[in-house]
Design a protein around this motif. Structure first.
Motif, short mmCIF file in Angstrom:
data_model
loop_
_atom_site.label_atom_id
_atom_site.label_comp_id
_atom_site.label_asym_id
_atom_site.label_seq_id
_atom_site.Cartn_x
_atom_site.Cartn_y
_atom_site.Cartn_z
N ALA A 1 -14.17 -22.17 -35.58
CA ALA A 1 -12.92 -22.04 -34.83
C ALA A 1 -13.13 -21.21 -33.56
CB ALA A 1 -11.85 -21.39 -35.71
N ALA A 2 -13.94 -20.16 -33.67
CA ALA A 2 -14.21 -19.31 -32.51
C ALA A 2 -14.96 -20.08 -31.44
CB ALA A 2 -15.00 -18.08 -32.93
N ALA A 3 -15.91 -20.92 -31.84
CA ALA A 3 -16.67 -21.71 -30.87
C ALA A 3 -15.75 -22.68 -30.14
CB ALA A 3 -17.79 -22.47 -31.58
N VAL A 4 -14.84 -23.31 -30.88
CA VAL A 4 -13.88 -24.23 -30.26
C VAL A 4 -12.99 -23.46 -29.28
CG1 VAL A 4 -11.84 -25.66 -30.70
CG2 VAL A 4 -13.87 -25.88 -32.15
N ALA A 5 -12.52 -22.30 -29.68
CA ALA A 5 -11.63 -21.50 -28.84
C ALA A 5 -12.32 -21.05 -27.56
CB ALA A 5 -11.12 -20.30 -29.62
N ARG A 6 -13.57 -20.63 -27.69
CA ARG A 6 -14.30 -20.16 -26.50
C ARG A 6 -14.60 -21.30 -25.53
NH1 ARG A 6 -17.25 -17.00 -30.53
NH2 ARG A 6 -16.54 -14.83 -30.39
#
Length: 286
Positions: free
Chosen positions: A68-73
């Motif tokens: 999720a963090a990779a998608v958000a970044r």
């Protein structure tokens, strides 16, 4: 862009007299849909991963949070990561290392005094570790097989006087309140107590959170935001869109075996739902 903190997004929404929508992440497709929907709407959003979602992924928040963090970044939209409905002290203490800026610590099933004591301890620990902490007072209901609750059932709704004491004693950064919504509703038929929302807004100094927003009609959400609700949680509506798209594709193409064939329309359906909710809460610019 870099992850934004949940506290920053909620504070900005409150200052602008608008809402900020928080969407539950279960799969990678959920996270991608939330990012896409936020980009389309020109809005910020919160990606929420619940304790139940962590359990679904084997009990370790690392993998689903990293995804999720990779998608958000990678997104052009301002997005934050929030750990939702945490009852486990161990999971709470894993939050900073996993990349969360905020946690909803849920002691709402406990009697009031025990809820207050447990939440106060969670807030102390969270603030010592840079975590913004949300808590719940009242009985929203509908979660994990719980029955939906009527807003007028005695003891269900959040009492403003009790909320003042609770916020003061615990030091929470935001308060989820029971005003007529319920978790896991698949039909948008809930009617909110807007007089109570306004009374709670006037009583407590922290932002108010509406759980169970999937079951609340658009106009009720708009009125809730106008009355003082800030963080609007959405989960079941994404799952309804996802599952409906999968069912429709498989019904039309019953020999499909490649999951990408039905996950693409499922992800697109969720993205549309995200953008719609962002427009309803007033945070969209497009």
């Amino acid at each position: 862009m870099p992850l934004v903190s949940t506290g920053e997004l909620v504070t900005a929404a409150r200052a602008g007299n608008r809402g900020i929508a928080a969407f539950n992440v279960i799969t990678l497709e959920h996270a991608e849909a939330i990012a896409t929907g936020a980009e389309r709407a020109g809005a910020s959003a919160i990606l929420q991963i619940s304790e139940n979602a962590v359990k679904f992924h084997g009990g370790d928040p690392g993998a689903v949070t990293a995804a999720a963090a990779a998608v958000a970044r990678a997104s052009s939209a301002p997005l934050s990561l929030h750990l939702d409905h945490v009852e486990s002290a161990a999971l709470l203490k894993a939050a900073p290392g996993a990349g969360f800026s905020s946690v909803m610590f849920d002691a709402s099933k406990l009697p009031y005094a025990e809820n207050l004591a447990a939440t106060a301890e969670a807030v102390r620990w969270g603030h010592d570790h840079g975590i913004w902490v949300e808590a719940e007072l009242g009985a929203v209901g509908g979660k994990d097989g719980e029955p939906s609750l009527d807003a007028h059932t005695p003891g269900v709704r959040t009492d403003p006087a009790e909320a003042v004491v609770y916020v003061t004693e615990t030091g929470v950064d935001a308060l989820a309140v029971a005003v007529g919504s319920s978790h896991a509703m698949t039909r948008r038929t809930a009617t909110l107590d807007h007089t109570l929302i306004a009374a709670l807004r006037d009583a407590v100094p922290v932002p108010l959170v509406l759980h169970g927003s999937s079951g609340v009609p658009d106009e009720e959400i708009r009125r809730a935001v106008a009355s003082g609700m800030v963080k609007i949680n959405v989960g079941t509506a994404l799952n309804t869109a996802f599952t409906g798209a999968v069912r429709a594709h498989l019904a039309a193409h019953p020999t499909t075996v490649d999951p990408r064939k039905y996950l693409v329309p499922a992800r697109e359906a969720m993205a549309g739902t995200v953008a719609d909710f962002l427009r309803v809460v007033g945070s969209a610019t497009t």
